[in-house]
Design a protein around this motif. Structure first.
Motif, PDB file in Angstrom:
ATOM      1  N   GLU A  17      72.340  70.763  71.180  1.00 30.07           N
ATOM      2  CA  GLU A  17      72.254  72.047  70.288  1.00 30.07           C
ATOM      3  C   GLU A  17      71.601  73.407  70.853  1.00 30.07           C
ATOM      4  O   GLU A  17      70.556  72.758  71.653  1.00 30.07           O
ATOM      5  CB  GLU A  17      71.930  71.607  69.136  1.00 30.07           C
ATOM      6  CG  GLU A  17      72.572  70.684  68.427  1.00 30.07           C
ATOM      7  CD  GLU A  17      72.123  69.832  66.926  1.00 30.07           C
ATOM      8  OE1 GLU A  17      72.938  69.642  66.153  1.00 30.07           O
ATOM      9  OE2 GLU A  17      70.871  69.976  66.963  1.00 30.07           O
ATOM     10  N   THR A  18      71.844  74.398  70.443  1.00 28.74           N
ATOM     11  CA  THR A  18      71.257  75.511  70.739  1.00 28.74           C
ATOM     12  C   THR A  18      70.575  76.010  69.541  1.00 28.74           C
ATOM     13  O   THR A  18      71.376  76.107  68.484  1.00 28.74           O
ATOM     14  CB  THR A  18      71.938  76.743  71.526  1.00 28.74           C
ATOM     15  OG1 THR A  18      72.608  76.218  72.909  1.00 28.74           O
ATOM     16  CG2 THR A  18      71.158  77.859  71.636  1.00 28.74           C
ATOM     17  N   ALA A  21      65.699  76.004  64.150  1.00 26.70           N
ATOM     18  CA  ALA A  21      66.561  75.920  63.385  1.00 26.70           C
ATOM     19  C   ALA A  21      67.918  76.028  64.545  1.00 26.70           C
ATOM     20  O   ALA A  21      68.255  76.825  65.168  1.00 26.70           O
ATOM     21  CB  ALA A  21      66.871  77.243  62.509  1.00 26.70           C
ATOM     22  N   ALA A  22      68.785  75.009  64.397  1.00 27.83           N
ATOM     23  CA  ALA A  22      69.947  74.582  65.310  1.00 27.83           C
ATOM     24  C   ALA A  22      71.077  75.618  64.672  1.00 27.83           C
ATOM     25  O   ALA A  22      71.347  75.774  63.477  1.00 27.83           O
ATOM     26  CB  ALA A  22      70.443  73.160  65.333  1.00 27.83           C
ATOM     27  N   LEU A  23      71.634  76.246  65.611  1.00 29.23           N
ATOM     28  CA  LEU A  23      72.498  77.593  65.556  1.00 29.23           C
ATOM     29  C   LEU A  23      74.054  77.075  65.921  1.00 29.23           C
ATOM     30  O   LEU A  23      74.906  77.406  65.276  1.00 29.23           O
ATOM     31  CB  LEU A  23      72.229  78.671  65.905  1.00 29.23           C
ATOM     32  CG  LEU A  23      70.894  79.299  65.382  1.00 29.23           C
ATOM     33  CD1 LEU A  23      70.452  80.586  66.222  1.00 29.23           C
ATOM     34  CD2 LEU A  23      70.992  79.487  63.719  1.00 29.23           C
ATOM     35  N   LEU A  24      74.035  76.351  67.411  1.00 36.16           N
ATOM     36  CA  LEU A  24      75.311  76.272  67.830  1.00 36.16           C
ATOM     37  C   LEU A  24      75.185  74.792  68.093  1.00 36.16           C
ATOM     38  O   LEU A  24      73.904  74.117  68.411  1.00 36.16           O
ATOM     39  CB  LEU A  24      75.191  76.877  69.129  1.00 36.16           C
ATOM     40  CG  LEU A  24      75.189  78.160  69.110  1.00 36.16           C
ATOM     41  CD1 LEU A  24      75.185  78.785  70.529  1.00 36.16           C
ATOM     42  CD2 LEU A  24      76.386  78.867  68.564  1.00 36.16           C
ATOM     43  N   ASN A  25      76.277  73.980  67.862  1.00 36.67           N
ATOM     44  CA  ASN A  25      76.452  72.420  68.142  1.00 36.67           C
ATOM     45  C   ASN A  25      76.518  72.191  69.717  1.00 36.67           C
ATOM     46  O   ASN A  25      76.388  73.068  70.582  1.00 36.67           O
ATOM     47  CB  ASN A  25      77.672  71.867  67.188  1.00 36.67           C
ATOM     48  CG  ASN A  25      78.932  72.483  67.671  1.00 36.67           C
ATOM     49  OD1 ASN A  25      79.188  72.796  69.012  1.00 36.67           O
ATOM     50  ND2 ASN A  25      79.907  72.510  66.824  1.00 36.67           N
ATOM     51  N   ALA A  26      76.729  71.080  69.910  1.00 38.42           N
ATOM     52  CA  ALA A  26      76.655  70.362  71.153  1.00 38.42           C
ATOM     53  C   ALA A  26      77.930  71.080  71.998  1.00 38.42           C
ATOM     54  O   ALA A  26      77.888  71.119  73.219  1.00 38.42           O
ATOM     55  CB  ALA A  26      76.990  68.983  71.289  1.00 38.42           C
ATOM     56  N   GLU A  27      79.091  71.366  71.328  1.00 38.81           N
ATOM     57  CA  GLU A  27      80.085  72.015  72.107  1.00 38.81           C
ATOM     58  C   GLU A  27      79.781  73.522  72.058  1.00 38.81           C
ATOM     59  O   GLU A  27      80.804  74.159  72.624  1.00 38.81           O
ATOM     60  CB  GLU A  27      81.537  71.817  71.165  1.00 38.81           C
ATOM     61  CG  GLU A  27      81.847  70.196  71.269  1.00 38.81           C
ATOM     62  CD  GLU A  27      80.918  69.334  70.716  1.00 38.81           C
ATOM     63  OE1 GLU A  27      80.551  69.577  69.566  1.00 38.81           O
ATOM     64  OE2 GLU A  27      80.419  68.502  71.170  1.00 38.81           O
ATOM     65  N   GLY A  28      78.895  74.050  71.459  1.00 41.39           N
ATOM     66  CA  GLY A  28      78.472  75.763  71.733  1.00 41.39           C
ATOM     67  C   GLY A  28      79.258  76.182  70.765  1.00 41.39           C
ATOM     68  O   GLY A  28      79.224  77.508  70.585  1.00 41.39           O
TER      69      GLY A  28
END
Length: 409
Positions: free
Chosen positions: A335-336, A352-359
């Motif tokens: 995650e990003t 705070a995670a904003l993007l999941n593992a797939e972007g």
């Protein structure tokens, strides 16, 4: 936040809490409209020794109560009916938009410094900004760092003012690590806010300039701005030797080679501000160059020739973390996210995670405590590579949650 005391019995008989209730230190205890019949709400009200409410909310509620009593009295109601009188629901006081209060400080500082050449009262205005900023960041340093580092990576408008406030925050945290007194930190604050007074407008222009500086007049102005800034301060009535020396020497490379014990208080401030100024600039965007990632900024501003942090670099990284609030990171979960707050370790912030593992963008930012191996920070990410802006209202809510509950593993 202007708080006034409140007795729990003042709100008895209501179905819903008419306003938000706080502890003495500003922690939110209960939000407005919490159901008073709920046993958890009652327990919290009964357990807390001192309750407080924002003055504006309290005054609006009292006015509503007075109107309700008047209305009942005019109808010749009985004493029991009078005791049952309740005000109409109080509309919530309009909260500032996310980031609005910080932007007011940015604008206030810019107005104060821009007046330096025509009004000697500008120094008092800067001191007012310093006092206001310190009052605002009490128990909210991470929130302030988040805002000024994040917006610096996205915006170039009012660069000089943002940079000065960012430097004030970072230098102040480093000074606390050194054990400096609050009085001494206040002088450091004022030096940070005024060290670039003589190049303020020019820096606002150059941040929009692509490529190297080719104008010799501009180069000369940059070279002489520390001495000129100190002159403007003296001309405007500043007599504090540490403040003046810090401004005059904040670009003096020779201070780094001297033993710390040989430096005057002003020289110590100048040495710290020089490094903080450079580090903060690396985290900021300008035309033709995106803001650097947290690790890139640390490599350029905090590491010595051997690739390791020198004493001042180590101090800065300890003060704000390897990944300061407002910086983007990638986690072990792929995650990003964006750093919300510093953690117990310099390399383990709250994110705070904003993007999941797939972007893909998440519907809602998710808290990640990076002390957990599955959410550990793998690397810092340059802001220019993250094509999503964190929703500031949700970031603000998460900051409030963290203040009330503290970082958790």
């Amino acid at each position: 936040m202007n708080l006034v005391p409140l007795a729990a019995e003042h709100v008895s008989g209501h179905a819903l809490l008419p306003f938000s209730v706080y502890a003495a230190d500003g922690r939110l205890l209960l939000p407005a409209h919490a159901p008073l019949a709920d046993v958890r709400v009652q327990a919290k009200l009964g357990r807390q020794q001192a309750l407080f409410v924002q003055r504006a909310d309290h005054d609006a509620w009292r006015r509503g109560l007075a109107r309700a009593v008047d209305k009942v009295m005019q109808s010749n109601a009985s004493l029991s009916q009078l005791a049952q009188a309740r005000p109409d629901p109080v509309p919530p006081v309009q909260a500032p938009l996310p980031g609005e209060e910080w932007e007011h400080v940015v604008l206030a500082l810019d107005r104060a410094v821009q007046a330096a050449r025509r009004d000697v009262g500008w120094v008092r205005a800067v001191q007012d900004v310093q006092a206001q900023m310190r009052a605002m960041v009490c128990r909210r340093v991470d929130e302030a760092l988040f805002y000024f580092i994040h917006t610096g990576s996205r915006r170039t408008a009012l660069y000089s003012s943002r940079q000065a406030l960012r430097c004030m925050l970072i230098a102040g945290e480093a000074a606390r690590e050194l054990g400096w007194s609050e009085e001494r930190i206040a002088v450091l604050d004022k030096a940070a806010l005024t060290m670039n007074v003589a190049s303020w407008q020019l820096q606002d222009e150059l941040v929009c300039h692509v490529g190297p500086i080719v104008d010799e007049q501009q180069r000369a102005k940059i070279d002489r701005h520390p001495a000129e800034g100190a002159w403007w301060l003296r001309h405007s009535g500043v007599t504090d030797p540490a403040w003046l020396e810090a401004v005059q020497l904040h670009h003096d490379d020779s201070l780094a080679a001297r033993a710390p014990s040989s430096l005057t208080p002003g020289q110590e401030m100048a040495h710290l501000l020089r490094r903080v100024d450079r580090y903060s600039a690396m985290l900021s965007r300008r035309a033709g160059r995106e803001a650097l990632s947290a690790t890139q900024a640390a490599q350029q501003a905090c590491l010595g020739t051997d690739g390791k942090p020198d004493p001042t670099g180590s101090l800065m990284l300890k003060a704000v973390g390897l990944y300061p609030p407002g910086c983007f990171v990638r986690l072990a979960s792929r995650e990003t996210g964006i750093v919300l707050a510093r953690g117990e370790r310099a390399n383990a912030p709250v994110v705070a995670a904003l993007l999941n593992a797939e972007g893909a963008s998440m519907a809602e930012p998710r808290l990640r405590f990076t002390t957990q191996a599955k959410h550990a920070v793998c690397t810092a990410v340059s802001p220019g590579l993250v094509h999503v802006d964190p929703p500031l209202d949700r970031m603000q809510a998460l900051h409030v949650y963290l203040k009330s509950n503290g970082p958790a593993a």
